[in-house]
Design an enzyme around this catalytic site. Structure first.
Site, PDB file in Angstrom:
ATOM      1  N   ASP A 166      -2.378  10.502   3.804  1.00  0.00           N
ATOM      2  CA  ASP A 166      -3.788  10.144   3.943  1.00  0.00           C
ATOM      3  C   ASP A 166      -4.497  11.129   4.859  1.00  0.00           C
ATOM      4  OD1 ASP A 166      -6.237   8.926   3.962  1.00  0.00           O
ATOM      5  OD2 ASP A 166      -5.642   7.341   5.372  1.00  0.00           O
TER       6      ASP A 166
ATOM      7  N   LYS B 129       0.846  -1.202   0.000  1.00  0.00           N
ATOM      8  CA  LYS B 129       0.000   0.000   0.000  1.00  0.00           C
ATOM      9  C   LYS B 129       0.876   1.244   0.000  1.00  0.00           C
ATOM     10  CE  LYS B 129      -3.173   2.558   3.021  1.00  0.00           C
ATOM     11  NZ  LYS B 129      -3.844   2.571   4.342  1.00  0.00           N
TER      12      LYS B 129
ATOM     13  N   ASP C 123       1.574   6.131   5.952  1.00  0.00           N
ATOM     14  CA  ASP C 123       0.560   5.245   5.380  1.00  0.00           C
ATOM     15  C   ASP C 123       1.070   4.540   4.123  1.00  0.00           C
ATOM     16  OD1 ASP C 123      -1.901   4.123   5.849  1.00  0.00           O
ATOM     17  OD2 ASP C 123      -3.015   5.580   4.656  1.00  0.00           O
TER      18      ASP C 123
ATOM     19  N   ARG D  77      -7.705  -0.220   0.946  1.00  0.00           N
ATOM     20  CA  ARG D  77      -8.238  -1.438   0.317  1.00  0.00           C
ATOM     21  C   ARG D  77      -8.656  -1.186  -1.124  1.00  0.00           C
ATOM     22  NH1 ARG D  77     -12.603  -1.700   4.981  1.00  0.00           N
ATOM     23  NH2 ARG D  77     -10.794  -0.753   5.965  1.00  0.00           N
TER      24      ARG D  77
ATOM     25  N   LYS E  68      -9.938  12.944   8.514  1.00  0.00           N
ATOM     26  CA  LYS E  68      -9.424  12.488   9.808  1.00  0.00           C
ATOM     27  C   LYS E  68      -9.371  13.657  10.794  1.00  0.00           C
ATOM     28  CE  LYS E  68      -6.308   8.908   7.979  1.00  0.00           C
ATOM     29  NZ  LYS E  68      -6.830   7.752   8.713  1.00  0.00           N
TER      30      LYS E  68
ATOM     31  N   GLU F 294      -9.449   3.903   2.173  1.00  0.00           N
ATOM     32  CA  GLU F 294      -8.937   4.004   0.805  1.00  0.00           C
ATOM     33  C   GLU F 294      -7.878   2.961   0.472  1.00  0.00           C
ATOM     34  OE1 GLU F 294      -5.621   5.110   2.917  1.00  0.00           O
ATOM     35  OE2 GLU F 294      -7.673   5.762   3.283  1.00  0.00           O
TER      36      GLU F 294
ATOM     37  N   ASP G  89     -12.080   7.263   3.952  1.00  0.00           N
ATOM     38  CA  ASP G  89     -10.883   6.984   4.735  1.00  0.00           C
ATOM     39  C   ASP G  89     -10.548   5.493   4.753  1.00  0.00           C
ATOM     40  OD1 ASP G  89      -8.694   7.656   6.277  1.00  0.00           O
ATOM     41  OD2 ASP G  89      -9.770   7.491   8.174  1.00  0.00           O
TER      42      ASP G  89
END
Length: 498
Positions: free
Chosen positions: A255, A250, A273, A336, A262, A334, A332
């Site tokens: 993010d 990933k 991230d 996946r 967030k 994202e 959020d």
């Protein structure tokens, strides 16, 4: 950091020229008449030192060439005891001007203890400097590891040093600020790795990704001014007929949560991230040195998740590369979305196994903390191999369930699947979402949200799970590809559409 291995016993350690000498003393070690042994005996007799967790620092010890001498007790010599002792000894040297260090095992160590000592020394000497104007790297430039017989642990030493260089690269990229670690920067780092022998590197931009139909990946990226990149690294260590292992990291370089924004506190940490992507880079750095007889594909879907006016909205439905439609209930979630398209793309390489690595869920942090990474898999043999690799690398994981009932929460009236399934078992439902896109390929998912980053005074990337992944690849090198699922493997691997 430069590491060297040498045959060194206590009678020789006293005369070694170095800035400092750390002697690791185990229980039951038979002391001789050399200078260091005499000092250890006196310290034990005086009650100032013990082999179980003891630490004693001296300066200018008689008949010892090194100005600084640290005795560190390692108890039974287990990896955990060795790591704890080396961490404590390195902390005692913090702030010193030592440029060369010798770490000497008083008694012959096991390979795992050697790994632990090197790992602890590497952790203690890492210094982030990339974006500091006046920062200085660690003064300590060389560590010599002394053991009674170097030949017995040389293979472990060389493997560990290669892994630690990969870990350091992963830490470096996870620590870099988001404006210094954009998708383009990651692509440049991959290109540099791709120059190594047996490596190939391909970088796909927005046009190529659009042609592939990666609607989920593109949806995450559309709110950012930074262009996405799909990074494809290949290590060709075996014959062309040997199916590769595919690693999918990933690569969300920052993010914000997108429209599902967030909270502001600690949002700066969302630069990490992309630790899954960083771990893939780290693995390939280690492969460049180790050159195992195995083929490996590394895929990094890299982009930012931003709340621009073009950003994907809660309730939007997108079409993934697999053709499955996804209702995005929470922007959020994202990671996946970029991973599902990358997993579909990975299948073009006909891999023997796919492993995705992602800082995917806060739920996994709650479940396992920062000790073990969450492991999900549709194959028992793959899960077992990863667990064993984690133990050998001292980079632990823990297997989590994948019962089909967990997919119930991903049902929606408006698409084939929703991207979130509610708060209960959030790490499991995220894994169930990804499982829809792996078909019958042996697959594992490592949720590293709790292990890839350290908070508090040690704030920064950990470089995990580079060690676990490299040990797994080494364990698979040269082994035959098994096209069919073994009898007794988990039936949870069968794809079921929610």
């Amino acid at each position: 950091m430069n590491f060297e291995l040498k045959t060194l016993r206590l009678d020789g350690a006293a005369s070694v020229k170095s800035g400092a000498l750390i002697v690791l003393v185990s229980e039951g070690f038979e002391l001789g008449e050399d200078a260091v042994s005499v000092l250890i005996r006196r310290a034990i007799d005086a009650g100032d030192f013990k082999a179980e967790g003891g630490l004693l620092q001296t300066y200018g010890a008689a008949r010892v060439t090194s100005a600084r001498l640290i005795l560190a007790g390692i108890g039974d010599g287990s990896p955990a005891s060795v790591r704890k002792a080396v961490v404590a000894a390195m902390a005692a040297l913090k702030g010193s001007s030592v440029k060369e260090l010798v770490i000497c095992f008083a008694a012959a160590p096991q390979g795992a203890a050697v790994h632990a000592a090197l790992q602890a020394a590497s952790d203690a000497t890492y210094v982030y400097t990339a974006t500091k104007s006046k920062a200085e790297p660690s003064k300590l430039a060389r560590v010599q590891l002394g053991v009674p017989d170097a030949a017995t642990v040389r293979d472990t030493f060389e493997q560990t040093v290669a892994i630690l260089r990969g870990v350091e690269l992963a830490r470096e990229w996870a620590n870099r600020p988001p404006n210094h670690a954009t998708p383009v920067h990651l692509a440049d780092a991959a290109r540099e790795l791709g120059k190594a022998d047996r490596f190939d590197c391909e970088i796909l931009g927005p046009k190529e990704v659009s042609k592939l139909g990666m609607g989920a990946f593109m949806a995450v990226a559309q709110g950012s001014d930074q262009e996405l990149r799909l990074i494809v690294l290949r290590y060709n260590g075996a014959g062309k007929s040997s199916a590769p292992v595919a690693l999918v990291g990933k690569g969300i370089t920052f993010d914000t949560g997108g429209i599902s924004l967030k909270p502001a506190p600690e949002m700066d940490e969302m630069k990490y991230d992309m630790s899954g992507a960083a771990s893939v880079l780290g693995v390939f750095r280690a492969l460049a040195e180790l050159k195992p007889a195995i083929n490996v594909v590394g895929l990094i879907p890299a982009c930012e998740n931003m709340p621009d006016g073009r950003a994907v909205k809660p309730g939007d439905v997108v079409t993934s590369m697999s053709g499955q439609t996804i209702e995005i209930l929470n922007t959020d979630a994202e990671g996946r979305l970029v991973l599902c398209d990358a997993l579909t793309y990975a299948q073009k390489f006909k891999p023997r196994a796919m492993i995705d690595i992602a800082t995917l869920t806060g739920a996994c942090v709650i479940a396992l903390g920062g000790v073990r990474s969450g492991l999900f898999s549709n194959r028992d043999d793959l899960a077992d191999a990863l667990m064993q690799a984690g133990m050998k690398a001292q980079d632990l994981c823990w297997r989590m369930p994948l019962d089909d009932e967990y997919a119930e929460g991903l049902k929606t009236n408006f698409a084939d699947v929703a991207n979130v399934g509610g708060r209960p078992a959030g790490a499991v439902t995220a894994a169930k979402f990804l499982q829809r896109f792996v078909e019958d390929t042996p697959w594992a998912h490592l949720d590293i949200a709790g292990t890839a980053w350290k908070g508090g005074a040690a704030k920064g990337g950990s470089g995990r799970p580079v060690g676990l992944l490299v040990q797994y690849l080494l364990s698979q090198a040269g082994e035959p590809v098994q096209a069919e699922k073994k009898a007794g493997d988990s039936s949870k691997g069968k794809k079921k559409r929610a």
